[in-house]
Design a protein around this motif. Structure first.
Motif, short mmCIF file in Angstrom:
data_model
loop_
_atom_site.label_atom_id
_atom_site.label_comp_id
_atom_site.label_asym_id
_atom_site.label_seq_id
_atom_site.Cartn_x
_atom_site.Cartn_y
_atom_site.Cartn_z
N THR A 120 0.98 -1.22 -0.12
CA THR A 120 -0.04 -0.05 -0.20
C THR A 120 0.73 1.05 0.17
O THR A 120 1.89 1.38 0.63
CB THR A 120 -0.80 -0.14 1.36
OG1 THR A 120 -0.05 0.13 2.58
CG2 THR A 120 -1.92 -1.05 1.36
N VAL A 121 0.39 2.20 -0.42
CA VAL A 121 0.82 3.79 -0.64
C VAL A 121 1.36 4.02 0.84
O VAL A 121 2.35 4.58 1.09
CB VAL A 121 0.22 4.64 -1.36
CG1 VAL A 121 0.74 6.08 -1.03
CG2 VAL A 121 0.04 4.16 -2.67
N ARG A 122 0.29 3.92 1.89
CA ARG A 122 0.42 4.42 3.23
C ARG A 122 1.66 3.44 3.78
O ARG A 122 2.36 4.06 4.60
CB ARG A 122 -0.80 3.83 3.91
CG ARG A 122 -0.52 4.45 5.42
CD ARG A 122 -1.76 4.00 6.28
NE ARG A 122 -2.77 4.67 5.93
CZ ARG A 122 -4.27 4.81 6.15
NH1 ARG A 122 -4.77 3.68 6.99
NH2 ARG A 122 -5.14 5.62 5.96
N GLY A 123 1.70 2.23 3.57
CA GLY A 123 2.58 1.41 4.10
C GLY A 123 4.18 1.95 3.61
O GLY A 123 5.10 1.93 4.29
N GLN A 124 3.97 2.18 2.37
CA GLN A 124 5.35 2.83 1.55
C GLN A 124 5.54 4.30 2.41
O GLN A 124 6.76 4.41 2.68
CB GLN A 124 5.18 2.88 0.06
CG GLN A 124 5.16 1.83 -0.60
CD GLN A 124 4.82 2.05 -1.90
OE1 GLN A 124 4.26 3.32 -2.56
NE2 GLN A 124 4.91 1.06 -2.99
N MET A 125 4.87 4.82 2.56
CA MET A 125 5.12 6.33 3.34
C MET A 125 5.54 6.10 4.67
O MET A 125 6.65 6.66 5.00
CB MET A 125 3.76 7.06 3.40
CG MET A 125 3.55 7.66 2.01
SD MET A 125 1.62 8.47 1.89
CE MET A 125 2.32 10.09 2.77
N VAL A 126 5.22 5.19 5.42
CA VAL A 126 5.77 4.64 6.73
C VAL A 126 7.22 4.42 6.56
O VAL A 126 8.10 4.76 7.10
CB VAL A 126 4.90 3.74 7.53
CG1 VAL A 126 5.43 3.33 8.74
CG2 VAL A 126 3.55 4.51 7.85
N ARG A 127 7.42 3.27 5.70
CA ARG A 127 8.80 2.94 5.37
C ARG A 127 9.69 4.08 4.93
O ARG A 127 11.07 3.98 5.49
CB ARG A 127 8.74 1.53 4.77
CG ARG A 127 7.72 0.52 5.24
CD ARG A 127 8.25 -0.82 4.36
NE ARG A 127 7.58 -0.65 3.03
CZ ARG A 127 6.33 -1.07 2.92
NH1 ARG A 127 5.59 -1.41 3.64
NH2 ARG A 127 6.09 -1.14 1.58
N PHE A 128 9.19 4.78 4.16
CA PHE A 128 9.82 6.12 3.81
C PHE A 128 10.42 6.95 4.80
O PHE A 128 11.54 7.22 4.76
CB PHE A 128 9.07 6.85 2.75
CG PHE A 128 9.76 8.03 2.01
CD1 PHE A 128 10.48 7.62 0.95
CD2 PHE A 128 9.59 9.22 2.33
CE1 PHE A 128 11.17 8.82 0.33
CE2 PHE A 128 10.23 10.42 1.76
CZ PHE A 128 11.09 10.24 0.81
N ALA A 129 9.70 7.18 5.74
CA ALA A 129 9.80 7.95 7.04
C ALA A 129 10.74 7.22 7.83
O ALA A 129 11.89 7.85 8.11
CB ALA A 129 8.81 8.49 7.61
N LEU A 130 10.68 5.99 7.97
CA LEU A 130 11.61 5.29 8.90
C LEU A 130 13.03 5.46 8.21
O LEU A 130 14.06 5.48 8.71
CB LEU A 130 11.30 3.75 8.84
CG LEU A 130 9.99 3.63 9.91
CD1 LEU A 130 9.45 2.04 9.90
CD2 LEU A 130 10.43 4.01 11.23
N VAL A 131 13.30 5.05 6.90
CA VAL A 131 14.39 5.17 6.08
C VAL A 131 14.90 6.66 6.24
O VAL A 131 16.32 6.71 6.50
CB VAL A 131 14.28 4.81 4.46
CG1 VAL A 131 15.38 5.30 3.89
CG2 VAL A 131 13.94 3.44 4.45
#
Length: 139
Positions: A2-13
């Motif tokens: 999901t885009v939401r999951g990608q956004m969370v992982r993007f922030a963590l990175v």
């Protein structure tokens, strides 16, 4: 994926990348002048960020093409934050102490879109029917 999951992982990175940069900067500062330490730490952390973004954020295969385009995410971030700081301080008369934080927060969605565009684009030169989009593996 999901885009939401990608956004969370993007922030963590982003958090990991910032910590990596700062840790490398402090270590390199013991041997190098601060500007050289900054440049080397920045470049090394950007390489690490590319692989984390590729494998963890978007779960896609890293390629040379994506690697060479990846610095555009930093360029987008720079343009948005610099413009934002100017707008907030000189136009809206906000304090210069907090303007960079607000501008950096505003840059996150734009940087996300740029990185997503780079990382999820097919690498095939033939963008026709036989170009298969990369998919996340079922985990």
């Amino acid at each position: 994926m999901t885009v939401r999951g990608q956004m969370v992982r993007f922030a963590l990175v982003g958090v990991v990348n910032t910590g990596t940069y700062y840790g490398l900067y402090l270590v390199l500062l013991t041997w190098l002048p601060y500007v050289a330490a900054h440049v080397v730490a920045f470049l090394l952390s950007m390489v690490g960020s590319f692989f984390l973004t590729s494998y963890f954020t978007y779960r896609t295969r890293p390629t040379w093409r994506k690697f060479l385009l990846f610095p555009l995410t930093n360029a987008a971030n720079f343009v948005v934050t610099t413009s934002g700081v100017y707008l907030l301080v000189d136009v809206l008369h906000l304090g210069s102490r907090y303007a960079p934080l607000i501008a950096a927060a505003a840059a996150i969605p734009i940087t996300f879109v740029v990185s997503r565009t780079i990382m999820l684009r097919p690498d095939s030169r033939r963008a026709g029917r036989d170009a298969k989009p990369e998919r996340a593996s079922a985990r």
